[in-house]
Design a protein around this motif. Structure first.
Motif, short mmCIF file in Angstrom:
data_model
loop_
_atom_site.label_atom_id
_atom_site.label_comp_id
_atom_site.label_asym_id
_atom_site.label_seq_id
_atom_site.Cartn_x
_atom_site.Cartn_y
_atom_site.Cartn_z
N GLN A 21 0.85 -1.18 0.00
CA GLN A 21 0.00 0.00 0.00
C GLN A 21 0.90 1.24 0.00
OE1 GLN A 21 -2.83 -0.16 3.23
NE2 GLN A 21 -4.16 -1.54 2.09
N MET A 47 -12.47 3.86 -5.70
CA MET A 47 -12.68 3.65 -4.28
C MET A 47 -13.73 2.57 -4.06
SD MET A 47 -12.74 7.66 -3.03
CE MET A 47 -12.78 7.27 -1.28
N ASN A 48 -13.40 1.58 -3.25
CA ASN A 48 -14.36 0.55 -2.86
C ASN A 48 -14.99 0.99 -1.54
OD1 ASN A 48 -12.22 -0.78 -4.58
ND2 ASN A 48 -13.72 -2.43 -4.46
N ARG A 211 -13.08 1.24 2.00
CA ARG A 211 -12.42 -0.05 2.19
C ARG A 211 -11.12 -0.17 1.40
NH1 ARG A 211 -17.68 -4.18 2.25
NH2 ARG A 211 -18.57 -3.35 4.18
N LYS A 212 -11.09 0.45 0.24
CA LYS A 212 -9.87 0.37 -0.58
C LYS A 212 -9.85 1.54 -1.55
CE LYS A 212 -9.35 -2.80 -3.86
NZ LYS A 212 -9.10 -4.11 -4.53
N THR A 214 -7.58 2.78 -5.02
CA THR A 214 -6.57 2.40 -6.01
C THR A 214 -6.31 3.56 -6.94
OG1 THR A 214 -7.36 0.11 -5.96
CG2 THR A 214 -5.97 0.73 -7.81
N LYS A 224 -2.45 0.24 -4.84
CA LYS A 224 -3.27 0.39 -3.65
C LYS A 224 -2.73 1.54 -2.79
CE LYS A 224 -4.45 -4.52 -3.56
NZ LYS A 224 -4.29 -5.80 -2.82
N ASP A 226 -2.59 3.73 0.74
CA ASP A 226 -2.70 3.57 2.18
C ASP A 226 -3.87 4.42 2.68
OD1 ASP A 226 -2.42 3.31 4.88
OD2 ASP A 226 -0.36 4.10 4.97
N THR A 227 -4.97 3.77 3.07
CA THR A 227 -6.17 4.51 3.47
C THR A 227 -6.02 5.17 4.84
OG1 THR A 227 -7.16 2.49 4.38
CG2 THR A 227 -7.73 3.08 2.11
#
Length: 233
Positions: A21, A47-48, A211-212, A214, A224, A226-227
């Motif tokens: 990430q 974005m998920n 959640r994710k 990219t 990916k 880093d959230t």
């Protein structure tokens, strides 16, 4: 199984099978390093989200202005009459009209990225529901595309305002600039887009919202992000 190309192998090795990430700044630098296309690639964010858009209270939709613009020429059509029509033209609208514009669109001329209308023109625009709806072009007061202030709406559209809407799988994505943009401009646009999505969190969202994330380029890999860098995620 198809034989892996040398370029694909190099990418896999360089990205460590994409398990890492990345901070946003590092991801932008890496996408530049991996650039292979000869054209000016679009930088895209996906974005998920922890939402199910089949439920009305979990829909994520809205507008956001990207401070550094999109790098894209945006074609805008406006339904207006009289002084409002002139205001739209002065603001840079590509096409302005009323019944004539409706007939033009019914004939299949839909080469526009945004359609705006004054409130009094919605009777005319309403006849285009089956034409504009499937393309996501139907003017909507919640999105600011049905407004008496057509001048500002046109300027916003031309200046980098984009629409976002979550898809069935809970994914939302958008282009946030071009590879030719500076790192600072891309980061500024990334922050503005993600912040808008976070602020648009619906009341019905449960559990982890973002959640994710990219980041990718038109021809490059998805990296990916880093959230933990994203406030409110």
């Amino acid at each position: 199984m198809a034989k892996q190309t040398k370029k694909a192998k190099a990418l896999e090795i360089k990205l460590g099978e994409n398990l890492k990430q990345y901070p946003v700044d590092e991801a932008i630098t890496l996408l530049r390093d991996l650039k292979s296309a000869k054209f000016d690639e679009t930088i895209e964010v996906a974005m998920n989200l922890g939402v199910d858009p089949r439920h009305a209270d979990q829909m994520v939709r809205g507008m956001v202005s990207l401070p550094s613009g999109t790098g894209k020429t945006v074609r805008v059509a406006v339904f207006a009459k009289g002084d409002k029509a002139q205001e739209a033209l002065d603001a840079g609208a590509d096409k302005v009209g009323a019944e004539d514009l409706m007939e033009d669109m019914q004939a299949g001329n839909l080469d526009y990225d945004r359609v705006i209308a004054t409130p009094d023109m919605m009777g005319v625009v309403g006849r285009l529901g089956k034409v504009l709806g499937p393309k996501g072009l139907m003017p909507n007061p919640k999105l600011g595309t049905v407004t008496p202030n057509v001048s500002q709406a046109v300027k916003d559209a031309k200046g980098g305002q984009i629409e976002f809407r979550v898809e069935k799988q809970g994914i939302i994505h958008a282009g946030i600039g071009k590879m030719s943009f500076s790192d600072t401009d891309l980061k500024t646009n990334f922050d503005a887009f993600v912040d808008a999505i976070v602020k648009a969190k619906p009341a019905g969202a449960k559990g982890k919202y973002v959640r994710k994330i990219t980041l990718s380029s038109s021809m490059g890999p998805g990296l990916k992000i880093d959230t933990t860098e994203v406030a409110g995620a």
